[in-house]
Design an enzyme around this catalytic site. Sequence first.
Site, short mmCIF file in Angstrom:
data_model
loop_
_atom_site.label_atom_id
_atom_site.label_comp_id
_atom_site.label_asym_id
_atom_site.label_seq_id
_atom_site.Cartn_x
_atom_site.Cartn_y
_atom_site.Cartn_z
N PHE A 75 0.80 -1.11 -0.08
CA PHE A 75 0.01 -0.11 0.02
C PHE A 75 0.93 1.19 0.06
CE2 PHE A 75 0.74 -0.41 4.70
CZ PHE A 75 1.08 0.99 4.92
N GLU A 102 -5.15 -3.86 -2.29
CA GLU A 102 -6.63 -3.70 -2.08
C GLU A 102 -6.60 -2.47 -1.17
OE1 GLU A 102 -4.72 -6.03 -0.63
OE2 GLU A 102 -5.50 -6.95 1.18
N CYS A 158 9.66 1.38 3.69
CA CYS A 158 10.47 0.41 3.74
C CYS A 158 11.98 0.73 3.95
CB CYS A 158 10.59 -0.84 2.86
SG CYS A 158 11.23 -0.17 0.92
N GLU A 201 8.99 -3.95 12.95
CA GLU A 201 8.72 -2.74 11.97
C GLU A 201 7.44 -2.30 12.74
OE1 GLU A 201 7.81 -3.76 8.06
OE2 GLU A 201 8.74 -2.19 7.37
#
Length: 499
Positions: free
Chosen positions: A154, A181, A286, A385
Amino acid sequence: MSATATKILPNYINGGWVPSTSSELLDITNPATGALLAQVPLSGAADVDAAVQAARAAFPAWKAKSTIERARWLFGFREQLVQRADEIAATATREMGKTYPDAQAEVGRMIEMVECATAIPTTMQGRILEGVATKVDTETIRQPVGVCAAITPFNFPAMVPMWFLPFAIACGNTFILKPSEQVPMTQQLVFEIIHELGLPDGVVNLVNGSRDVVNGILDHPGIDAVSFVGSASTAAYIYERAAAKKKRVQALGGAKNSMLVMPDAIMDKTADNIIGSAFGAAGQRCMAGSIIVAVGGAWNDLQKELIPRTNALTVGDGMETGTSVGPVVSREARDRIRGMIDTAVASGATLAVDGRSPGLSEEGAFVGPTIVQNVTADMEIAREEVFGPVLSIVEVDTLADAIAFVNGSRYGNGTSIFTESGAAVRRYRHEVEVGMIGVNVGVAAPVAFFPFSGWKDSFLGDLHAHGTDGVDFYTRKKTVTTRWFADGESGKYFVEQGD
Ligand code: NAD
């Protein structure tokens, strides 16, 4: 928007927009306001199969086109992306939350991917050696792999799908995209552009959905290669299941990126870089800097620069001018991030900046920039994370201690070192087990013509995304060994042949 007026996003298969065969729908909301934007169908294996049939049928003719023709199509694609860059960026901001300037920068990076792929007549060239034996030559040529699919996350709705699509089709493959999605609208717009440009039917296809589409891709015998970008646990799942079906696979996973600050770093410039790295896109990159590893008391000097800058950031709707940090992608993500901050505090950490309640409507998915101090290596916040605007501070005595801390992570995506010492940089670059390194650079994400090179749990596979690795991933090598008996003049043989 009333339920009856809500747009249900179609799939794009075989050169046309088609409804999904599934009636299961997911709401797409603006994370800044909670407003309903559209609904995305959760397609299934039947939709994947239709896309695969189209892509397989289109493959021979697309493979046979000259490389310059394929590159020329990408030039046209690039022009249209430039023309509609602001519209694409605004769509990304509305559905994902990042600020509009940040989304514009993402679209710039997306366009660079397409620009880089236009070099395919050069980058797809093979190798030849004349004379591997007497009068014998060997050449290695590159051919497309076949039907390739990409499953994307996303956080970069515009750019990450373009890590794959332009390189795949430039090499002569046909392609299926399964966007996240959570943010399907940006690629809907990109595929409108593709449709208007008139690519041959079936060369690119878009199937909306979530797990059923992914499993349909992984299991379909008509798909030859799978690219994935997303969290580490999903990456491991994709890697194993795709490999079990004998597909070529590259799976880019999650990250926990440290930023080393040495005592000799230039602290004001370092703070400027860390702010962008930790809080840009609300920490949902990321390559986001998630931990400062402050060496030899560096935090004492750095905090004087960093804390005021953090307090000055404005949290709000990413479309509003002056917003520095937008919402995170969803209220679920917001609650998860707040929970991780709470757990850190309960474990003994303290908050130098507390963004848990930034004073905005709870309809929006807002978490303010947060700095967590006194973090130790065993805490969840140091290991896992966060994917939110949360920066942890770990203090160590020496560079060796800092390297040991970074190498203790199961992730190895990105890291930065801030120092004016070449020797410290040399040692860090040599010893650190991380694939992408910044030196006095906060977010060291490689540009399109270099590979995106995470290590350890941040990347599963051999060939990375884009750059020369992208071309290697999307081509198979074929080696041809050739001998001619004649000397090139009718009826005459080489004298050496003796017959
Ligand atoms: P995610 O793993 O939840 O989803 C990624 C994709 O996988 C989506 O298309 C989703 O539909 C699909 N998916 C999710 N769970 C699945 C399951 N159980 N089975 C099958 N398919 C599944 O990731 P996300 O939350 O969309 O993205 C954020 C993550 O992506 C972060 O961990 C971030 O670090 C990572 N990321 C990594 C890179 C990189 O280059 N290494 C780049 C961007 C994002």
